[in-house]
Design an enzyme around this catalytic site. Structure first.
Site, short mmCIF file in Angstrom:
data_model
loop_
_atom_site.label_atom_id
_atom_site.label_comp_id
_atom_site.label_asym_id
_atom_site.label_seq_id
_atom_site.Cartn_x
_atom_site.Cartn_y
_atom_site.Cartn_z
N LYS A 220 -38.74 -13.72 8.34
CA LYS A 220 -37.84 -12.62 8.71
C LYS A 220 -36.81 -13.11 9.69
CE LYS A 220 -37.36 -8.00 8.78
NZ LYS A 220 -35.93 -8.22 8.54
N HIS B 193 -43.72 -20.81 7.72
CA HIS B 193 -44.39 -20.04 6.68
C HIS B 193 -45.83 -19.71 7.09
CE1 HIS B 193 -41.30 -21.99 3.81
NE2 HIS B 193 -40.95 -20.76 4.07
N HIS B 194 -46.15 -19.83 8.37
CA HIS B 194 -47.55 -19.56 8.74
C HIS B 194 -47.89 -18.09 8.50
CE1 HIS B 194 -45.75 -17.94 12.42
NE2 HIS B 194 -46.93 -17.45 12.75
N ASP C 278 -46.27 -9.87 18.38
CA ASP C 278 -47.28 -9.60 17.34
C ASP C 278 -46.71 -8.89 16.12
OD1 ASP C 278 -49.54 -10.73 18.66
OD2 ASP C 278 -49.49 -9.03 20.03
N LYS D 1 -33.61 -17.35 9.44
CA LYS D 1 -32.26 -16.93 9.84
C LYS D 1 -31.29 -17.35 8.76
CE LYS D 1 -30.43 -14.89 13.47
NZ LYS D 1 -31.13 -13.91 14.30
N LYS E 283 -40.50 -15.43 18.60
CA LYS E 283 -40.32 -14.02 18.97
C LYS E 283 -41.33 -13.12 18.25
CE LYS E 283 -36.08 -13.12 18.86
NZ LYS E 283 -34.72 -12.83 18.40
P1 NAD Z 1 -22.34 -7.95 17.22
O1 NAD Z 1 -21.51 -8.74 16.30
O2 NAD Z 1 -22.62 -6.53 16.89
O3 NAD Z 1 -21.75 -7.98 18.71
C1 NAD Z 1 -21.45 -9.13 19.42
C2 NAD Z 1 -20.29 -8.82 20.34
O4 NAD Z 1 -20.07 -9.91 21.21
C3 NAD Z 1 -18.99 -8.57 19.57
O5 NAD Z 1 -18.48 -7.31 19.96
C4 NAD Z 1 -18.09 -9.74 19.99
O6 NAD Z 1 -16.73 -9.39 20.05
C5 NAD Z 1 -18.65 -10.06 21.37
N1 NAD Z 1 -18.34 -11.41 21.83
C6 NAD Z 1 -18.19 -12.55 21.11
N2 NAD Z 1 -17.93 -13.59 21.93
C7 NAD Z 1 -17.90 -13.10 23.19
C8 NAD Z 1 -17.67 -13.67 24.48
N3 NAD Z 1 -17.42 -14.97 24.62
N4 NAD Z 1 -17.73 -12.87 25.57
C9 NAD Z 1 -17.98 -11.56 25.44
N5 NAD Z 1 -18.21 -10.95 24.24
C10 NAD Z 1 -18.17 -11.72 23.14
O7 NAD Z 1 -23.70 -8.77 17.37
P2 NAD Z 1 -25.09 -8.21 17.90
O8 NAD Z 1 -25.91 -7.80 16.72
O9 NAD Z 1 -24.89 -7.26 19.03
O10 NAD Z 1 -25.76 -9.58 18.43
C11 NAD Z 1 -25.50 -10.08 19.73
C12 NAD Z 1 -26.57 -11.08 20.10
O11 NAD Z 1 -27.86 -10.44 20.03
C13 NAD Z 1 -26.66 -12.30 19.18
O12 NAD Z 1 -27.07 -13.42 19.93
C14 NAD Z 1 -27.78 -11.92 18.21
O13 NAD Z 1 -28.40 -13.05 17.62
C15 NAD Z 1 -28.71 -11.19 19.18
N6 NAD Z 1 -29.65 -10.29 18.50
C16 NAD Z 1 -29.20 -9.30 17.69
C17 NAD Z 1 -30.12 -8.46 17.07
C18 NAD Z 1 -29.70 -7.29 16.20
O14 NAD Z 1 -30.56 -6.50 15.82
N7 NAD Z 1 -28.44 -7.12 15.91
C19 NAD Z 1 -31.50 -8.66 17.28
C20 NAD Z 1 -31.92 -9.68 18.13
C21 NAD Z 1 -30.99 -10.49 18.75
#
Ligand code: NAD
Length: 473
Positions: free
Chosen positions: A70, A64-65, A99, A106, A94
């Site tokens: 988000k 909460h700093h 910034d 989460k 992150k």
């Molecule tokens: P998503 O659900 O849209 O896509 C994830 C994909 O990974 C799916 O298509 C799924 O079938 C596939 N998958 C699952 N297990 C797998 C495996 N063992 N091997 C290969 N593919 C596999 O999710 P996303 O939003 O693209 O998020 C993906 C990663 O990015 C997560 O770690 C998430 O926390 C991170 N992330 C997402 C966002 C965002 O804006 N969506 C932002 C920052 C970080």
């Protein structure tokens, strides 16, 4: 190094490694590291066939700093308290690295979305939101969710609608969640933002000759071979932008298998194939594999894990054949694998920096929702006119006639232009900040990698903000 650590303990291992390079009092470091609050709740879901199922949900506000907090909401069977707290912590670091003035949070629901109908998913999402409202874990100035693994624009629209129905201050209710569809006051460019940020980050990393040389790589993205793990929102967009910059995406894996082609894939065609057949597997003329984990070991210049945490471990790290590991996913590399990559001279571009494009553009969406005006709306027409006037004056003075193509480039910035330019600037600035920290410590003969440098920068920024509160000396 122990692989048995929980996800949150792994994040804290990375934190502790960086904290050793600072001289803040232990109490302050502990305050930064600890999760400020989290909650677990359950609720019943009446399924379409009339049966009742208990659904488990979590939300964690790590720090909460800065307010609001988000972070995304994840739908996955792997969701549990430890995962959500770890991901919330990564969000805190992150936001500090790029910034963005938020604390980290989460949320998650322990479901496999493929096992539920759209109306069941809507009931889950609306009830989850109701629980967040009841527990004060959502609000434009409190805690603002966004999409993550297994969720997208549709869920964000349901969250907004549920919140708005119950919000005491309806005017700002729009800013209670980001990643909404454009028609529901989302922002242009949010859907592709994380993937685009991964691309901007890699473009910057690969533009520095001094860093590419020890990796045996040429400068620039052109012709770099890329393997993507995960072809979801982040993986698909990152692959698309990398292909457009002439990198060759030679391997793509999904949860049910993977495809490989040494010449590289046309990403739009692969996406179309998946839409038609339900899977990337069986893509014409590609080599297919059944076990997606095997794809991580394909030889490439850049390996992009874009699926889930704990994918690169002490077990497979010795067999990874990439020069750069670009962490599009959160927490894909365990600390033990990290140490192996460091020893093998493989460069890691850490999640705390590389996938920050999503939260950066979410910040822009939040600002746009609070200001109730689309970016570019006030100035675009004026810029169009002044720039065209300038073009005509240049033509008149020089006798040179601009082509239609050249003229098309002259226009006032619209919302998407502004969002993308803000995102690119953020990714470039943050990379140079972490690189500078890395170089500073390297010149003192410390074994400093990009992850530790990013954590050091985050710790300094968060510590500063606590010290401004006068709590710590
Ligand atoms: P998503 O659900 O849209 O896509 C994830 C994909 O990974 C799916 O298509 C799924 O079938 C596939 N998958 C699952 N297990 C797998 C495996 N063992 N091997 C290969 N593919 C596999 O999710 P996303 O939003 O693209 O998020 C993906 C990663 O990015 C997560 O770690 C998430 O926390 C991170 N992330 C997402 C966002 C965002 O804006 N969506 C932002 C920052 C970080």
């Amino acid at each position: 190094m122990a692989e048995k650590l929980s996800f949150f303990e792994k994040v804290n291992t990375d934190f502790d490694r960086a904290a050793r390079f600072t001289d803040y009092p232990r109490g302050l470091l502990d305050q930064i590291k600890i999760c400020n609050s989290s909650c677990h709740f359950t609720f019943p879901l009446k399924r379409d066939d009339g049966t009742i199922e208990t659904i488990h949900g979590w939300r964690a506000e790590h720090s909460h700093h800065k307010l609001p907090t988000k972070g995304g909401i994840r739908y996955s069977t792997l969701v549990d308290e430890d995962e959500i707290v770890a991901l919330a912590a990564l969000m805190t670091y992150k936001c500090a690295v790029v910034d963005v003035p938020f604390g980290g949070a989460k949320g998650g629901v322990q479901v496999d979305r493929n096992q539920y109908s759209p109306s069941e998913l809507e009931r889950i999402t609306r009830r989850y939101t109701y629980e967040l409202i009841q527990k004060n874990y959502i609000g434009p100035g409190v805690d603002v969710p966004a999409p993550d693994f297994g969720t997208g624009e549709t869920e964000m629209a349901w969250i907004f609608d549920t919140y708005a129905t119950m919000a005491p201050d309806k005017l700002n209710a729009l800013a209670c969640v980001t990643g909404k569809p454009i028609e529901q006051n989302g922002i242009h460019g949010r859907k592709e933002a994380t993937g685009r940020g991964v691309f901007y980050g890699l473009e910057e990393v690969c533009s520095i000759a001094e860093d590419m040389k020890p990796l045996g790589l040429t400068v620039g993205l052109q012709d770099k071979t890329v393997v993507m793990q995960g072809f979801g929102k982040v993986g698909y967009h990152a692959a698309k932008f990398l292909m457009e910059a002439d990198a060759r995406v030679i391997g793509i894996t999904e949860r049910n298998g993977g495809i490989y082609h040494p010449q590289g894939f046309d990403i739009e065609k692969v996406a179309m194939h998946r839409e038609e057949t339900g899977s990337i597997c069986g893509y014409p003329n590609a080599e297919s594999i059944e076990n997606p984990n095997d794809g991580l070991e394909w030889e490439c210049d850049i390996l992009v894990p874009a699926a889930l945490e704990n994918q690169l471990t002490a077990e497979n790290a010795p067999r990874i054949r990439a020069a750069i590991i670009a962490e599009a996913a959160n927490g894909p590399t365990t600390p033990a694998a990290d140490a192996i990559f460091q020893e093998r001279g493989i460069m890691i571009i850490p999640d705390t920096y590389l996938n920050a494009g999503g939260v950066t553009v979410s910040y822009f969406e939040w600002l746009r929702n609070l200001s109730h005006v689309q970016f570019g709306r006030l100035g675009k027409r004026f810029e169009d006119i002044t720039q065209n006037t300038m073009v005509r004056a240049i033509e008149k003075a020089s006798g040179y006639k601009f082509s239609d193509e050249e003229r098309a480039l002259v226009h006032g910035a619209d919302e998407e232009d502004l969002v993308n330019s803000g995102l690119q600037d953020t990714m470039i600035r943050a990379y140079h900040e972490l690189r500078e920290t890395r170089m500073q410590y390297r010149s003192r003969n410390t074994d400093m990698n990009c992850r530790t440098a990013a954590f050091i920068n985050a710790i300094h920024k968060i510590a500063e903000s606590y010290m401004q509160l006068g709590i710590f000396p």
